[in-house]
Every structure is written in C-alpha cells, then in structure tokens.
Design a protein around this motif. Structure first.
Motif, PDB file in Angstrom:
ATOM      1  N   PHE A  71      -8.756  -3.442   7.729  1.00 38.35           N
ATOM      2  CA  PHE A  71      -7.438  -2.833   7.554  1.00 38.35           C
ATOM      3  C   PHE A  71      -7.451  -1.883   6.362  1.00 38.35           C
ATOM      4  N   ASN A  72      -8.213  -2.253   5.346  1.00 39.99           N
ATOM      5  CA  ASN A  72      -8.371  -1.370   4.199  1.00 39.99           C
ATOM      6  C   ASN A  72      -8.968  -0.032   4.632  1.00 39.99           C
ATOM      7  N   ARG A  73      -9.943  -0.090   5.525  1.00 41.35           N
ATOM      8  CA  ARG A  73     -10.565   1.134   6.035  1.00 41.35           C
ATOM      9  C   ARG A  73      -9.560   1.955   6.830  1.00 41.35           C
ATOM     10  N   ILE A  74      -8.703   1.264   7.597  1.00 39.99           N
ATOM     11  CA  ILE A  74      -7.671   1.970   8.370  1.00 39.99           C
ATOM     12  C   ILE A  74      -6.707   2.706   7.429  1.00 39.99           C
ATOM     13  N   VAL A  75      -6.225   2.023   6.406  1.00 40.17           N
ATOM     14  CA  VAL A  75      -5.258   2.699   5.533  1.00 40.17           C
ATOM     15  C   VAL A  75      -5.927   3.815   4.724  1.00 40.17           C
ATOM     16  N   CYS A  76      -7.232   3.684   4.457  1.00 36.27           N
ATOM     17  CA  CYS A  76      -7.942   4.772   3.757  1.00 36.27           C
ATOM     18  C   CYS A  76      -8.154   5.976   4.676  1.00 36.27           C
ATOM     19  N   THR A  77      -8.292   5.764   5.964  1.00 36.71           N
ATOM     20  CA  THR A  77      -8.700   6.827   6.881  1.00 36.71           C
ATOM     21  C   THR A  77      -7.523   7.434   7.647  1.00 36.71           C
ATOM     22  N   CYS A  78      -6.550   6.588   8.004  1.00 33.44           N
ATOM     23  CA  CYS A  78      -5.453   7.031   8.875  1.00 33.44           C
ATOM     24  C   CYS A  78      -4.142   7.193   8.114  1.00 33.44           C
ATOM     25  N   PHE A  79      -4.155   6.971   6.829  1.00 34.73           N
ATOM     26  CA  PHE A  79      -2.934   6.932   6.040  1.00 34.73           C
ATOM     27  C   PHE A  79      -3.326   7.334   4.638  1.00 34.73           C
ATOM     28  N   ASN A  80      -2.346   7.806   3.878  1.00 38.91           N
ATOM     29  CA  ASN A  80      -2.669   8.220   2.519  1.00 38.91           C
ATOM     30  C   ASN A  80      -1.710   7.606   1.511  1.00 38.91           C
ATOM     31  N   GLY A  81      -1.129   6.462   1.886  1.00 38.27           N
ATOM     32  CA  GLY A  81      -0.193   5.808   0.977  1.00 38.27           C
ATOM     33  C   GLY A  81       1.231   6.272   1.225  1.00 38.27           C
ATOM     34  N   ALA A  82       2.180   5.412   0.863  1.00 39.25           N
ATOM     35  CA  ALA A  82       3.597   5.769   0.959  1.00 39.25           C
ATOM     36  C   ALA A  82       3.925   6.765  -0.145  1.00 39.25           C
ATOM     37  N   SER A  83       5.025   7.481   0.015  1.00 38.59           N
ATOM     38  CA  SER A  83       5.439   8.459  -0.990  1.00 38.59           C
ATOM     39  C   SER A  83       5.543   7.800  -2.361  1.00 38.59           C
ATOM     40  N   ASN A  84       5.038   8.489  -3.381  1.00 39.60           N
ATOM     41  CA  ASN A  84       5.085   7.898  -4.730  1.00 39.60           C
ATOM     42  C   ASN A  84       6.531   7.673  -5.193  1.00 39.60           C
ATOM     43  N   ILE A  85       7.453   8.527  -4.754  1.00 38.67           N
ATOM     44  CA  ILE A  85       8.856   8.338  -5.144  1.00 38.67           C
ATOM     45  C   ILE A  85       9.412   7.071  -4.487  1.00 38.67           C
ATOM     46  N   SER A  86       9.106   6.876  -3.211  1.00 34.08           N
ATOM     47  CA  SER A  86       9.539   5.657  -2.520  1.00 34.08           C
ATOM     48  C   SER A  86       8.961   4.417  -3.195  1.00 34.08           C
ATOM     49  N   GLN A  87       7.709   4.517  -3.614  1.00 37.43           N
ATOM     50  CA  GLN A  87       7.078   3.360  -4.260  1.00 37.43           C
ATOM     51  C   GLN A  87       7.747   3.034  -5.589  1.00 37.43           C
ATOM     52  N   THR A  88       8.159   4.067  -6.297  1.00 42.49           N
ATOM     53  CA  THR A  88       8.913   3.823  -7.530  1.00 42.49           C
ATOM     54  C   THR A  88      10.219   3.115  -7.198  1.00 42.49           C
ATOM     55  N   GLY A  89      10.843   3.514  -6.093  1.00 42.09           N
ATOM     56  CA  GLY A  89      12.040   2.820  -5.633  1.00 42.09           C
ATOM     57  C   GLY A  89      11.761   1.359  -5.326  1.00 42.09           C
ATOM     58  N   GLY A  90      10.630   1.092  -4.706  1.00 41.38           N
ATOM     59  CA  GLY A  90      10.250  -0.284  -4.385  1.00 41.38           C
ATOM     60  C   GLY A  90      10.087  -1.129  -5.635  1.00 41.38           C
ATOM     61  N   LEU A  91       9.494  -0.517  -6.640  1.00 40.89           N
ATOM     62  CA  LEU A  91       9.301  -1.240  -7.900  1.00 40.89           C
ATOM     63  C   LEU A  91      10.663  -1.572  -8.528  1.00 40.89           C
ATOM     64  N   ALA A  92      11.590  -0.614  -8.444  1.00 39.60           N
ATOM     65  CA  ALA A  92      12.938  -0.855  -8.979  1.00 39.60           C
ATOM     66  C   ALA A  92      13.639  -1.961  -8.189  1.00 39.60           C
ATOM     67  N   CYS A  93      13.373  -2.024  -6.894  1.00 40.49           N
ATOM     68  CA  CYS A  93      13.950  -3.106  -6.067  1.00 40.49           C
ATOM     69  C   CYS A  93      13.534  -4.472  -6.594  1.00 40.49           C
ATOM     70  N   LEU A  94      12.364  -4.547  -7.200  1.00 45.39           N
ATOM     71  CA  LEU A  94      11.823  -5.843  -7.596  1.00 45.39           C
ATOM     72  C   LEU A  94      12.040  -6.152  -9.071  1.00 45.39           C
ATOM     73  N   SER A  95      12.799  -5.297  -9.754  1.00 44.37           N
ATOM     74  CA  SER A  95      13.254  -5.652 -11.104  1.00 44.37           C
ATOM     75  C   SER A  95      14.349  -6.699 -10.946  1.00 44.37           C
ATOM     76  N   PRO A  96      14.665  -7.459 -11.987  1.00 44.86           N
ATOM     77  CA  PRO A  96      15.742  -8.455 -11.851  1.00 44.86           C
ATOM     78  C   PRO A  96      17.039  -7.829 -11.337  1.00 44.86           C
ATOM     79  N   GLU A  97      17.414  -6.655 -11.856  1.00 51.93           N
ATOM     80  CA  GLU A  97      18.644  -5.999 -11.380  1.00 51.93           C
ATOM     81  C   GLU A  97      18.490  -5.580  -9.922  1.00 51.93           C
ATOM     82  N   GLY A  98      17.305  -5.101  -9.575  1.00 52.13           N
ATOM     83  CA  GLY A  98      17.053  -4.653  -8.212  1.00 52.13           C
ATOM     84  C   GLY A  98      17.150  -5.805  -7.224  1.00 52.13           C
ATOM     85  N   ILE A  99      16.593  -6.933  -7.596  1.00 47.86           N
ATOM     86  CA  ILE A  99      16.634  -8.105  -6.703  1.00 47.86           C
ATOM     87  C   ILE A  99      18.075  -8.545  -6.500  1.00 47.86           C
ATOM     88  N   LYS A 100      18.839  -8.559  -7.601  1.00 46.83           N
ATOM     89  CA  LYS A 100      20.248  -8.920  -7.469  1.00 46.83           C
ATOM     90  C   LYS A 100      20.972  -7.918  -6.562  1.00 46.83           C
TER      91      LYS A 100
END
Lengths: 461, 461
Positions: B335-364
């Motif tokens: 699966f690692n090979r698949i994501v390296c070859t067929c995908f290039n990662g989610a948008s960095n801005i979206s990922q920053t959003g994901g990280l904010a989701c997992l802050s204590p305030e984000g979880i709440k």
C-alpha cells in the motif's frame, strides 16, 4: 447539544472518541505476537519477515505489485539523501533532485485560498462535496486560459489533485488489456502505474525493461524525439513534452508526426504537458494545437510547476468529447465515471487557488515563478557547458540533462552526493535510455543553485 | 526576470501561455466533424454517438467499465434533483439526499488552514511535495487521538484525500484476482470500484447483483448484521459500521464474530468506520478494538462527517504492519508503494486542517458538529416513528433508514421529490437488499430538517 452523547464520558476531550476509555481494560488484552512487531519502519523495498510462526491471511499478493523492481524513484532518492545526512550531519546538503518547487506561492493566490478557508466557517461560504469533475468556474477558466482558441470546452476538462494521480486514474480507465509505449527515458509514474494495472509482463533484468511495454528511445542521436518508424504500434502512447527528465520539447512538426502516427495505428496519446509554460519559443504548449489531436489525445497538466502547487495538489486532464474507443463510446464518459467513483474532486481550497492562478494577476505571477526557475536553469546549463559537458534540455524545461558517457548514472549520483553534498537524480531511474545521464533540477533557491554550481565547478574543473 | 521569455509576446497576460497567440491562424484551421460535436453535455449514462462516419481509435473500451450498470448513484441523484428544479423553478427543494455536510467548519480549524495558506507565500512557511503517506505530525496525531491504546502506530497510518479515494487505491492494491464480499445494502463505491478493477463478472439483471461478488444481506430480520454461517468465504470483506445506508452499528460481540470469520477463512476485512464518532454507546469505534483484528483488517476513515471536510478532502487508512499476504509479505508495504506511485499526498492545507481537528479545541468542535447532526437525526427518526413507519439506524449514524414494504425505492424517492420537493436516497441504489427502503440523511440546516419533517407529516399523515 449533548442530547445524543453518552453522558458518562462526555468530559474527555483528549480522545476523538467519547466513551472509548470504558473499553480500555478489554483493549489492553489484545495480544500481538512479538515476532510481528519487528517491522517498525517502512521502506519501499522490503523483504518479508523470516519468522514463519506469524499469522498470514490466505489472500495472494497482487502479482502485478510483485513485478515492481524497486521503490518508486523519488522516495528512494529521499531515502538516500536522508542516509547521507545521517552520515554527514554537518554538511550543507543541497537538493536539485526530485524536482520539488522551492519558491513561495504568489500572494494573490495564497490570499484567495486563505479567504476561502475562512469562508468555510461561515454559513454563506461553506460548501461540501463539489463535482468530481471540478468546479464549473475553474473548468471554464482553464478552458479559456489554456485552450482559448483550440475548441476545448469546459466539459472536456477534469480538475484533479495533480497529474500523477490522474495518470493512475487514466490507467484504471484503460484497464489491464491495453498495450502502451513510453519515451525512454520518462517520468517513472507511467511505467510503474502500467505495471500495477497489469498491462505488462515481468521485468527483464538484462535489458532493464518490462515485457510488453514499448520503450521509445529518446537520445542525443535522434534529438530526443523517437524514431517512429521503428516504434511498435500500441494502444496507448505516453508522451511528455517538455520532457521530464530530458528537458527537450517537441516541435510542431514532430507533434504533427506523432498525431499522424497515432491516427494511423488507432492509438490514444496521453500527453503530459506539465511543463508547457517553460517553453521559450513557439513550440506547441498543448497537443491540441495539432490538427486532429482531439480525436486521438488526452492531455494531463498540473499547477505544480507553474504556481508552486506541489503540496497544494491541483491539476487537470483534458479528455475531448471527440476521442472515441473502437466501438464509438466516448472515452470522456468513462473517465467521467472514474472520477465520480474513484475520486471526489480536488480540495475546494486548492480549487480556489487554481482560480486565482488564472486571474490576470495570477497568470502574471505564474509567469514570474516560471521565469525565476528558468533563470536557475540557465545558470546550471552555463555551469555544465563551461565544464565541457554535453548538456541537453534546459531551454524549454526546468531540467538539465547532463551526459556522463560510459558511466553509471547511480555512480555519478553517488559521486556528486558524496563529494559535494548535492542531490541530483540518476538518469537510469527514468528508464534504460537514461543510463549515463543525470538530471539536475532547476527548482531551488537562487543561493543554493549558485552554491551548487560553485561546488560542481570545483568537482569537475 | 524576463531573460528566458520570448520577448515578442510578453505583453499578453490574458493567456497562460506566452506566445500562443502566434499560432492562432494555424489553430483555427483545426477541423472537427460536425457530427462529433453532438455530445456537448456530460451525463454519467450515455449511448455512443450513432453517426458512424466519425473517427474512432482502435483501442477497445475497458470491458470492466462496460459492466457498470448506471451512473454512480450520487451524481445520478444530483441529476434528478437538477431536473426537478428545472421543472419547478419556484419550489423550495430540500436535500437530505447525498449525505453532504451543510454546517460551517469550526473556526479553530479554518483559521489553521487560512494561516497555512498565507504561510505558503513566505520563504519560511513554503513547502512543496509532502510524503505520500502524509505529514508525520498528522499521522502521529491520528494514531494518538483515534487509536491511543490500540497499538496502532504512526507508521500504520496513511493520510488520504478521503475514504472514497482510498477505497479505489485499496482495490488497485488488491488487484483483479481477489474475490470480495459486501454488506447488502452498502455504500456503492465498494461494488463499483470492484467492478472497475475487474474482480466481478457481469451484472445479473434478475437478481440485481454482479456475478462473483458475495452480497451479505443485512435486513431487519437479522438485525442488519449478516448471517455469517451462510456467507461464502472471499478474499476481501468490505464492512461499514456504523453502516451507510442502514445506520446500524455492529456490536462488540458481532465484530468479534466478524474477525473470527475472517481469520478462519484467511480473509482481509476492509473496515469503513467513517461514521464512528456518531456511535452513542460503547460499541467499538474501530475494528482494532477487537483482539486479533490487526492481523486481518484494514480500516478507512474520513474527516468529512466529523469536521465538514467533504469539500476539503481529508481522511486516512490504517494498514497494520501485522497484516500479511499469504506469502508473508506485509500488505502495508504494497500500500505504501501504491500511495507513492498513484498518489502524491493530500493537500498540505487540508492536512493542516486535520491537525487542527485533533487539537483539544478541534476535538471538542468536532463533537459539537457530530452532536448537531445527531439532533437532526433524532428529529427525523421521531417524525417517521410518529407516522408509524418502521425506522432503522439513526442512533449511531447520521442516516435514517425507512421501510416502505412492498414499494420500489425509486418510486418512493420520486413520490417524495415530486410531492414535497424533498430529495432522499433510494435504498435500492445501495444494492438489492435496499429495495423498499429510502435513506434520509441528517446532514442539513436545522430549519430545513424541521421543514422537511413538516412536509413529510403532511404527505404521510
């Protein structure tokens, strides 16, 4: 607001799951064989664990995955770079390797994305699922900005999260029964995705090629355009111009021959023009500048190298409604089904960024970005030329393709990394036709490019 | 800065391509047969153009694509909704159909994304390609927030642009030779992506099933959990809990049986837990709460329904390092090979959003979003209950599954749309087991949900 929440555990906000803590005693009993804990770190290349007492499913590994020879090229280079930095922790390593953009995104574009982000927290500005094909407005803007007079319409454009992702989706569309041709050397995603989809046979170690792929050699001898009279006809022809890695851009006359060749054989061209804005003269920017191309070609493009969107993820693919399978079914209708089923559209924030790229200010800003990297390219070209190397590309692409006749690409790569702490890309990573070359990327801060060139002059003078 | 640019055409900023205008005389000569211009608008379902004089390539249409029966369900519903709005331009159409989130994203999350957007225009804040597997920090935060005590580590997590996209990537990973089982009814992407990958035979019109897929019936009679003793063993079992569309969530005891069943047969479970935060009691949120699951299961999850990220695009898939193919090769490495070859990662801005989701305030904030939609669900449940309908789901999922015994789902869908301008989803769109049901989504503004319920009371009282 807490009507439906389990009241017992509502106080916890450190876990995303309320109530999960009640299960901990049970969870901690999960037993994992010690032997299964060995592989703590991923590598793209790996051997199965030797311990045979671990549990295995009865699912056979996908035979196509097993055909792949090594890790995908760029993660492999990142791995070697990391190993080098472990070895020389004080070295100032410069990377002109994986073709990753380094310059900030013009503010006119990031402001638009920031504004869209903020808007998503308002009732009026919120939006959920977009169309799998992309926002109508962006599709129209792409059609107008890049294909203004070529007869490509909004409905021919499919917005994506980048060209690499779309190449895989195109492979899914085409399926396992097609045969394909690629330029040799070429961007490894074409071949690797073809292998994964089952279009190829096994890798032939002696010739460094997969069986059933037609490698169209592009070398200094043929001006980096394949001799089509010796190319075996295939269903699909992947063609990248300006080419990654050689940097060469096909002329109008060459592309007319390519389209003719496809038409004679009934092939589909997948034309990757991710570097079109780097073209310096009047060579075609799009395959659709060639008469008749709409009946034989798909074009895939990206904002990555125009606006620094490598991390933001945005591109598009053109599948003209005129392109038909042998039974007359429009290719675009099947691709539409693929993006509806296997994809859910690019991020709405990225798409807002794309729209800003295509405003008059955005287009000017993209040209500035491209110009900056083209100046880098010239600095690198001049350096290698001054050292007496045979250098290709560079004029129409952000890549310089340097010949080291008689030497192994990986040896040259290792020499340059070891001696002057400069990361390049070994040409053989792009196919057997790249052996004896290295690719030097022009994506870098000016200071780093100048410093890299200084070190190259010390090494090869 | 203009060193490398062609000076002749530098004044144009309305086209993305400098110099393109010089080619226009040539371009305008491209001739397109009039007959090829017929299909100006995409539909997911289409017939080939009847005119046989148009040029066709010799490439055969992918036979697997031809097996697909109709447009992907949700675009089809969007199409019917649009047609309805054309017919009744003044109607106030309410959509509780495609399961699209409607509430603004909490500001703690959008602020982080806006900040990241701005940072991308600075030298210090710019970043290019991220890891295909996702940002290390986000992977670690997901592991900690969702799998704190379950032994799932950062390296087991692959960040994606959403669960639907990862389902397709998992199908690419598994290849065309595996057999699969799905809950019936179930989210259509499992079956459709399996058809596209070539894992199935033709569609059998009489039973409304694809050959070679094992449909595990989930009905009121078996409490929406399949009778595993009658299920034919397959390589892969797609299992969604809380289930879309039935809204039912498997109990711990049921999941223990499912894991046992997989282990006995050597199957891999692909567990879709995109709605886990909607669970109201102590049912498992993750398949990895079940002892031994790491050796048989993959889990795919999404931020879409927790943080309103349907348009932002962010999710993840867990492939534990303990999960092995029959030859002992770790599934995660492929699966690692698949994501390296067929995908290039989610948008960095979206990922920053994901990280904010997992802050204590984000979880709440995510819990608040989930609570809001759960209140909607209760309103819809109460409405149908008060009208004497048999209603399933709703307690642990944002979907209400309403029984109309003896009636066709599409008829009920059409009746509700025609008479009260309310968009639902026909149960049969999720498989033959959904016939006679409709799914009502709880994703909507409160006012719309109340208005929809008022209209339903008028229609069915």
């Amino acid at each position: 607001m807490s009507l439906m929440q389990p009241s017992a555990s509502i106080s916890s906000t450190s876990s995303a799951f309320l109530g999960q803590s009640t299960n901990n005693s049970r969870i901690s009993k999960v037993s994992v064989p010690a032997s299964a804990k060995k592989n703590e770190i991923f590598k793209c290349m790996a051997t199965p664990p030797s311990d045979t007492t671990v549990y295995k499913t009865k699912v056979s590994r996908n035979a196509n995955m097993a055909k792949l020879q090594a890790g995908y090229l760029f993660p492999e280079i990142a791995r070697r770079k990391a190993a080098h930095m472990m070895k020389y922790p004080d070295a100032q390593v410069i990377s002109l390797g994986i073709g990753d953009t380094t310059e900030p995104i013009p503010e006119v574009i990031t402001s638009a994305m920031a504004q869209r982000s903020h808007a998503l927290s308002t009732l009026e500005g919120y939006s959920g699922y977009g169309d799998g094909q992309g926002d109508k407005q962006l599709r129209a803007a792409i059609a107008s900005a890049f294909y203004g007079k070529l007869g490509i319409e909004e409905s021919d454009i499919f917005v994506s999260d980048g060209a690499k992702c779309d190449i895989s989706r195109l492979q899914i569309l085409l399926g396992s029964s097609v045969t394909m041709a690629v330029q040799d050397p070429s961007y490894p995603a074409y071949v690797d995705s073809s292998v994964i989809m089952g279009q190829t046979g096994q890798f032939q170690k002696d010739v460094e090629k997969y069986r059933n792929i037609e490698y169209m050699r592009c070398s200094p001898e043929n001006g980096f355009f394949p001799n089509l009279s010796t190319v075996r006809p295939t269903d699909v022809i992947f063609f990248c111009s300006p080419n990654n890695p050689t940097g060469s851009a096909a002329t109008r006359e060459q592309l007319i021959r390519l389209v003719q060749f496809a038409k004679e054989n009934g092939s589909i061209i997948v034309y990757d023009s991710a570097y079109a804005m780097y073209i310096s003269d009047d060579r075609p920017r799009s395959i659709f500048e060639i008469p008749g191309a709409k009946e034989v070609a798909i074009e895939t493009v990206s904002f990555s190298k125009y606006a620094g969107f490598t991390g933001v993820r945005l591109g598009w693919t053109v599948v003209p409604k005129e392109l038909l399978f042998s039974d007359g079914f429009p290719v675009a209708k099947d691709f539409n089904r693929i993006v509806c089923t296997c994809f859910n559209g690019a991020s709405n924030i990225s798409q807002t960024g794309g729209l800003a790229c295509l405003s008059p200010e955005g287009i000017k800003a993209m040209h500035d970005v491209v110009s900056f990297y083209k100046e880098n390219t010239k600095i690198i070209m001049d350096t290698f030329n001054s050292l007496g190397f045979k250098v290709q590309g560079g004029e129409h692409a952000p890549y310089v393709w340097v010949h080291f006749p008689g030497r192994s690409s990986w040896d040259v790569f290792a020499e340059i990394l070891e001696k002057i702490h400069l990361v390049t890309t070994p040409g053989s990573g792009f196919g057997p036709g790249g052996e004896g070359f290295i690719r030097v990327s022009a994506f870098g801060h000016r200071g780093n490019v100048l410093e890299a060139c200084k070190r190259l002059k010390q090494l090869y003078n």
